[in-house]
Design a protein around this motif. Structure first.
Motif, short mmCIF file in Angstrom:
data_model
loop_
_atom_site.label_atom_id
_atom_site.label_comp_id
_atom_site.label_asym_id
_atom_site.label_seq_id
_atom_site.Cartn_x
_atom_site.Cartn_y
_atom_site.Cartn_z
N PRO A 1 0.82 -1.21 0.00
CA PRO A 1 0.00 0.00 0.00
C PRO A 1 0.85 1.25 0.00
CG PRO A 1 0.08 -0.96 2.21
CD PRO A 1 0.77 -1.92 1.29
N ARG A 2 0.38 2.26 -0.66
CA ARG A 2 1.08 3.54 -0.68
C ARG A 2 0.85 4.29 0.63
NH1 ARG A 2 -0.16 6.08 -6.68
NH2 ARG A 2 0.77 4.38 -7.90
N ARG A 3 1.92 4.95 1.10
CA ARG A 3 1.80 5.71 2.34
C ARG A 3 1.04 7.00 2.13
NH1 ARG A 3 7.34 6.51 5.27
NH2 ARG A 3 5.88 7.47 6.73
N THR A 4 1.22 7.60 0.96
CA THR A 4 0.54 8.87 0.69
C THR A 4 -0.04 8.84 -0.71
OG1 THR A 4 2.57 9.86 -0.13
CG2 THR A 4 2.08 10.18 2.20
N THR A 5 -1.01 9.67 -0.96
CA THR A 5 -1.59 9.81 -2.29
C THR A 5 -1.50 11.28 -2.69
OG1 THR A 5 -3.78 10.16 -1.33
CG2 THR A 5 -3.19 7.90 -1.96
N GLU A 6 -1.31 11.50 -3.96
CA GLU A 6 -1.21 12.87 -4.42
C GLU A 6 -2.55 13.57 -4.29
OE1 GLU A 6 0.47 13.72 -8.11
OE2 GLU A 6 2.22 12.41 -7.86
N ALA A 7 -2.47 14.84 -3.88
CA ALA A 7 -3.69 15.62 -3.74
C ALA A 7 -4.26 15.91 -5.12
CB ALA A 7 -3.40 16.92 -3.01
N ALA A 8 -5.57 15.94 -5.20
CA ALA A 8 -6.23 16.27 -6.46
C ALA A 8 -5.93 17.72 -6.81
CB ALA A 8 -7.73 16.06 -6.32
N PRO A 9 -5.82 18.04 -8.09
CA PRO A 9 -5.52 19.43 -8.48
C PRO A 9 -6.64 20.38 -8.05
CG PRO A 9 -6.16 18.12 -10.40
CD PRO A 9 -5.97 17.15 -9.26
N VAL A 10 -6.24 21.58 -7.69
CA VAL A 10 -7.21 22.60 -7.31
C VAL A 10 -7.91 23.12 -8.56
CG1 VAL A 10 -7.54 24.86 -6.22
CG2 VAL A 10 -5.82 23.27 -5.32
N PRO A 11 -9.24 23.19 -8.56
CA PRO A 11 -9.94 23.73 -9.74
C PRO A 11 -9.44 25.13 -10.10
CG PRO A 11 -11.48 22.77 -8.18
CD PRO A 11 -10.16 22.79 -7.50
N GLY A 12 -9.21 25.35 -11.38
CA GLY A 12 -8.69 26.64 -11.80
C GLY A 12 -9.58 27.80 -11.42
N LEU A 13 -10.89 27.60 -11.51
CA LEU A 13 -11.82 28.68 -11.18
C LEU A 13 -11.78 29.01 -9.69
CD1 LEU A 13 -13.70 30.47 -12.75
CD2 LEU A 13 -15.57 28.88 -12.30
N LEU A 14 -11.60 27.99 -8.85
CA LEU A 14 -11.47 28.24 -7.41
C LEU A 14 -10.18 29.01 -7.14
CD1 LEU A 14 -12.35 27.80 -4.48
CD2 LEU A 14 -11.15 25.60 -4.52
N ARG A 15 -9.12 28.64 -7.82
CA ARG A 15 -7.84 29.34 -7.66
C ARG A 15 -7.97 30.82 -8.04
NH1 ARG A 15 -3.15 26.31 -8.01
NH2 ARG A 15 -4.28 24.82 -9.32
N LEU A 16 -8.66 31.08 -9.16
CA LEU A 16 -8.84 32.46 -9.60
C LEU A 16 -9.72 33.25 -8.64
CD1 LEU A 16 -9.34 31.97 -13.45
CD2 LEU A 16 -7.36 32.97 -12.29
N THR A 17 -10.76 32.61 -8.13
CA THR A 17 -11.65 33.29 -7.18
C THR A 17 -10.89 33.69 -5.93
OG1 THR A 17 -13.51 31.97 -8.00
CG2 THR A 17 -13.80 33.09 -5.89
N TRP A 18 -10.11 32.77 -5.40
CA TRP A 18 -9.35 33.07 -4.18
C TRP A 18 -8.29 34.13 -4.45
CZ3 TRP A 18 -10.75 31.64 0.55
CH2 TRP A 18 -9.86 31.91 1.60
N ALA A 19 -7.66 34.08 -5.63
CA ALA A 19 -6.66 35.09 -5.98
C ALA A 19 -7.29 36.48 -6.04
CB ALA A 19 -6.01 34.73 -7.31
#
Length: 405
Positions: free
Chosen positions: A7-25
């Motif tokens: 089993p993997r110890r960690t999993t990669e986080a899902a990418p942040v939606p671009g629109l959410l990134r722009l809204t927060w910016a």
């Protein structure tokens, strides 16, 4: 068992939606106040303020597109802030500076409205809001350091303290952004959420920037915040215990060998009396608290202002809140802080809790000599991220192009 079956110890986080990134910016740009100080390429103050204020309208539009169904999650922290904003607007309508006071109150309401539209991401295990928040800090510090490389004389022209010269950011705010990036990066590294290389870059750049700003409040708040965050991880993470021991030993050694230099750095050329008066801040606080006001103003304040008194900056969230929003505002902010602090303390022992504790404690310490917890500001964004981290877990589908479902 084959290697592929482990089993993997960690999993990669899902990418942040671009629109959410722009809204927060856009939200972040809105609270990136245009100080109007000297910068490398002169920008009219009216244009700079138009950009920052217009960013809030852009954030609202993007949030509506992102969350087309206006799906909202209930949150006590946001409810308290919204109640305060509504009461503040009602009070601002009676302010002698009607237009400016009402505008600030409406800005706070719209700011909170955008945050409400982002509540489906509260409690997400992927920590999307924290990731967006940290990316914005990276960009700001990158601009500050780039400006220092291009025009070092101008960047350190304010009493030898680092400030932004590509975008006007005073040293105290530069220190705030550096401290938040430093603290969150340290906590995430201790929890093994980010790797050593990424942590080294973030911690190194933010530490250099924080020291260069020569800001005592941000440094003290970051240290205390890290102590609380580390304490929440101490018995569960070997890396935290080892790091704590190394840092403690280094601190004792530095305090012994460089006592004179550290004292001079803390005093910043001031006398012990001036430092005890917090560079004259306590004089302004005493004047505000001694002000004779009607009972209504003492209870609910006089409406939103630029958080100054007789032309002098108040530089204390609690005194400024008392002046603008009265004891009601002070009480609401205190209850809101206690609410998310208790939520963080009782949250399961995960990285989210440690980061939230750092952000909450940092804002509580900084609020003594900084304003911003009762108005749209970087500090309020920090608390929103903290509240999102320790909100009850709930799955969202941020990759859905149709918005929140």
């Amino acid at each position: 068992m084959t290697v592929s079956a482990l089993p993997r110890r960690t999993t990669e986080a899902a990418p942040v939606p671009g629109l959410l990134r722009l809204t927060w910016a856009a939200l972040f740009l809105n609270v990136l106040a245009f100080a109007g100080s000297v910068i490398l390429v002169p920008i009219p103050e009216s244009l700079g303020q138009l950009v920052t204020q217009g960013a809030l309208l852009l954030a609202a539009l993007l949030a509506l597109i992102l969350n087309r169904r206006a799906t909202l999650r209930p949150d006590v922290f946001l409810v308290l802030l919204t109640v305060l904003a509504v009461v503040t607007l009602m009070t601002s309508l009676h302010n002698e500076f009607l237009l400016s006071s009402t505008f600030r109150a409406c800005r706070l309401l719209l700011f909170l409205g955008v945050v409400w539209l982002l509540t489906p991401w509260l409690g997400s295990r992927q920590m999307e809001l924290l990731r967006c928040h940290r990316q914005c800090h990276f960009v700001v510090l990158g601009l500050v350091l780039l400006g220092a490389l291009v025009a070092p004389g101008l960047a350190f022209s304010f009493q030898g303290r680092l400030s932004g010269v590509l975008w006007p950011i005073p040293p105290t705010q530069v220190a705030h952004y550096a401290a938040i990036l430093l603290g969150t990066s340290t906590v995430l590294w201790m929890c093994r959420v980010i790797g050593g290389r990424d942590a080294m870059v973030a911690i190194g750049l933010s530490s250099i920037t924080l020291v260069a700003t020569h800001t005592r409040t941000a440094l003290l708040a970051a240290v205390i915040g890290l102590v609380f965050a580390g304490a929440s991880l101490f018995f569960r993470h070997v890396r935290v215990r080892r790091t704590s021991a190394v840092v403690a030993a280094f601190a004792v050694l530095a305090a012994t060998v460089f006592a004179t230099e550290l004292t001079a750095w803390v005093l910043r050329g001031q006398t012990a009396e001036d430092a005890g008066r917090l560079t004259g801040r306590t004089d302004v606080w005493a004047q505000v608290m001694a002000l004779d006001r009607p009972l209504r103003e003492r209870l609910f304040g006089r409406g939103m202002s630029d958080q100054s008194f007789n032309g002098l900056a108040i530089d204390s969230n609690w005194v400024a809140t008392y002046l603008d929003q009265g004891w009601f505002g002070v009480s609401v902010i205190a209850v809101a802080l206690i609410t998310i602090l208790l939520r963080a303390i009782t949250y399961p022992p995960r990285p989210q809790r440690a980061v939230a504790l750092f952000l909450i404690v940092y804002c509580m310490v900084a609020s003594i000599t900084e304003t911003g917890l009762s108005t749209a500001s970087p500090y309020l964004l920090d608390l929103v991220v903290a509240a999102a981290l320790v909100a009850p877990s709930r799955r969202v589908r941020p990759s859905d192009p149709r918005g929140v479902t």
